[in-house]
Design an enzyme around this catalytic site. Structure first.
Site, PDB file in Angstrom:
ATOM      1  N   ASP A   1       1.081  -1.185   0.337  1.00 44.99           N
ATOM      2  CA  ASP A   1      -0.133  -0.260  -0.070  1.00 44.99           C
ATOM      3  C   ASP A   1       0.546   1.395  -0.040  1.00 44.99           C
ATOM      4  O   ASP A   1       1.629   1.262   0.201  1.00 44.99           O
ATOM      5  CB  ASP A   1      -0.743  -0.117   1.023  1.00 44.99           C
ATOM      6  CG  ASP A   1      -1.989   1.438   1.386  1.00 44.99           C
ATOM      7  OD1 ASP A   1      -2.295   0.999   0.079  1.00 44.99           O
ATOM      8  OD2 ASP A   1      -2.276   1.155   1.893  1.00 44.99           O
ATOM      9  N   GLY A   2       0.596   2.140  -0.687  1.00 41.43           N
ATOM     10  CA  GLY A   2       1.221   3.848  -0.727  1.00 41.43           C
ATOM     11  C   GLY A   2       1.510   3.981  -1.942  1.00 41.43           C
ATOM     12  O   GLY A   2       2.630   4.991  -2.052  1.00 41.43           O
TER      13      GLY A   2
ATOM     14  N   ARG B   1       0.306   5.938  -5.232  1.00 37.97           N
ATOM     15  CA  ARG B   1      -0.151   6.798  -5.249  1.00 37.97           C
ATOM     16  C   ARG B   1       0.478   8.741  -4.401  1.00 37.97           C
ATOM     17  O   ARG B   1       0.539   8.850  -5.204  1.00 37.97           O
ATOM     18  CB  ARG B   1      -1.759   6.851  -4.924  1.00 37.97           C
ATOM     19  CG  ARG B   1      -2.593   6.028  -6.691  1.00 37.97           C
ATOM     20  CD  ARG B   1      -3.568   5.794  -6.520  1.00 37.97           C
ATOM     21  NE  ARG B   1      -4.351   5.033  -5.320  1.00 37.97           N
ATOM     22  CZ  ARG B   1      -5.355   5.185  -5.075  1.00 37.97           C
ATOM     23  NH1 ARG B   1      -6.125   5.794  -6.002  1.00 37.97           N
ATOM     24  NH2 ARG B   1      -6.196   4.604  -4.239  1.00 37.97           N
TER      25      ARG B   1
ATOM     26  N   ASN C   1     -10.344  -2.712  -6.462  1.00 37.11           N
ATOM     27  CA  ASN C   1      -9.430  -1.567  -7.431  1.00 37.11           C
ATOM     28  C   ASN C   1     -10.210  -1.411  -8.785  1.00 37.11           C
ATOM     29  O   ASN C   1     -10.067  -0.454 -10.037  1.00 37.11           O
ATOM     30  CB  ASN C   1      -8.339  -2.327  -7.489  1.00 37.11           C
ATOM     31  CG  ASN C   1      -7.219  -1.832  -6.310  1.00 37.11           C
ATOM     32  OD1 ASN C   1      -6.444  -3.002  -5.661  1.00 37.11           O
ATOM     33  ND2 ASN C   1      -7.965  -1.080  -5.101  1.00 37.11           N
TER      34      ASN C   1
END
Length: 280
Positions: free
Chosen positions: A57-58, A60, A105
């Site tokens: 995660d992370g 963006r 998503n």
């Protein structure tokens, strides 16, 4: 968003960049290398997690720090995968499962999803032809509702799986178009069909039978011992919800593209400090 909100976000971004610059300073100074060595020596090689799952995660938010578009973050995240797999393999961990793309998503902007699909196609082909993958006999598999993916991505996945199907030294599972609740629903439907055909009785349904009908059914060590999530979020986001009933969870503040070997080693060390009770 009001002017105060914009200022707040800008300051937050600047704060993150300061932290990144500090990490780079530590890297260049050699301090982290020393800490890495200390951590590595502290890890008990006889008590390693057999299966580590990672919620990457992370991407963006990392791109925002650099002032780039979202695709840049996803690209950095994809490049990070190779490093992390090497860390796990060198440490002696047998199985790594990576949460690459959830069924939820698909709701993201079409342009972002399309670019992600292009990236997935490219990376599956790269994995399949990677000399290191074949040298270390890495088995690559995708788990999820693969039929929801574009045909070209499905083709790339099949190519990677076929090229590595006879390997059994190290296992990499890519959760793509994956949702934990949907996995259980699909398993229940398969079992219901068998009941309908008279192949099994309702009384035969137990945990082991459900295990055999999950996406992870044919994987070695299907239940992760350790789940790592990057970015600071503290939830599992519909990931391996059946298999993770006794998994140890480790949350790391750093964004996935910035994840370092020292972060990985700290997660493993933290896992070894815990007493796993399995409900007892």
């Amino acid at each position: 968003m009001g002017i105060l909100g914009k200022i707040k976000n800008k300051l937050k971004s600047i704060g993150k960049r300061v932290i990144i610059d500090f990490y780079r300073f530590l890297d260049n100074s050699g301090v982290l290398k020393i800490y890495e060595k200390i951590l590595e020596e502290a890890i008990d090689k006889d008590n390693l997690p057999k299966h580590v799952a990672i919620i990457m995660d992370g991407n963006r938010r990392a791109a925002e720090i650099y002032g780039k578009d979202r695709y840049y973050g996803h690209y950095l995240g994809a490049e990070k995968v190779r490093e992390v797999l090497r860390w796990a393999r060198d440490l002696g961990i047998n199985v790594v499962t990576l949460y690459a793309f959830s069924t939820e998503n698909f709701r993201r902007p079409k342009e972002e999803v399309d670019k992600l699909m292009e990236l997935f196609e490219k990376k599956f082909y790269e994995i399949a032809d990677d000399e290191e993958i074949h040298r270390y006999e890495v088995r690559v598999r995708a788990i999820g509702r693969i039929n929801l993916l574009p045909k070209n991505v499905q083709k790339a996945i099949k190519y990677a799986e076929e090229r590595t199907k006879n390997y059994n030294k190290f296992f990499v599972n890519i959760a793509i178009a994956y949702g934990g609740q949907q996995e259980i629903i699909d398993a229940v439907k398969k079992i219901a069909e068998k009941v309908k055909r008279g192949e099994i009785e309702p009384e035969d349904i137990d945990k082991e039978l459900i295990d055999k009908h999950l996406y992870t059914a044919n994987l070695p060590f299907p239940n992760p011992d350790l789940i790592i999530r990057t970015s600071g979020e503290e939830r599992i986001s519909n990931f391996l919800i059946w298999q993770s009933s006794y998994s140890e969870l480790y949350f790391c503040d750093i964004y996935w593209p910035l994840f370092r070997r020292v972060d990985f080693l700290r997660a493993v060390r933290d896992y070894q400090r815990r007493q796993r009770r399995f409900g007892k």
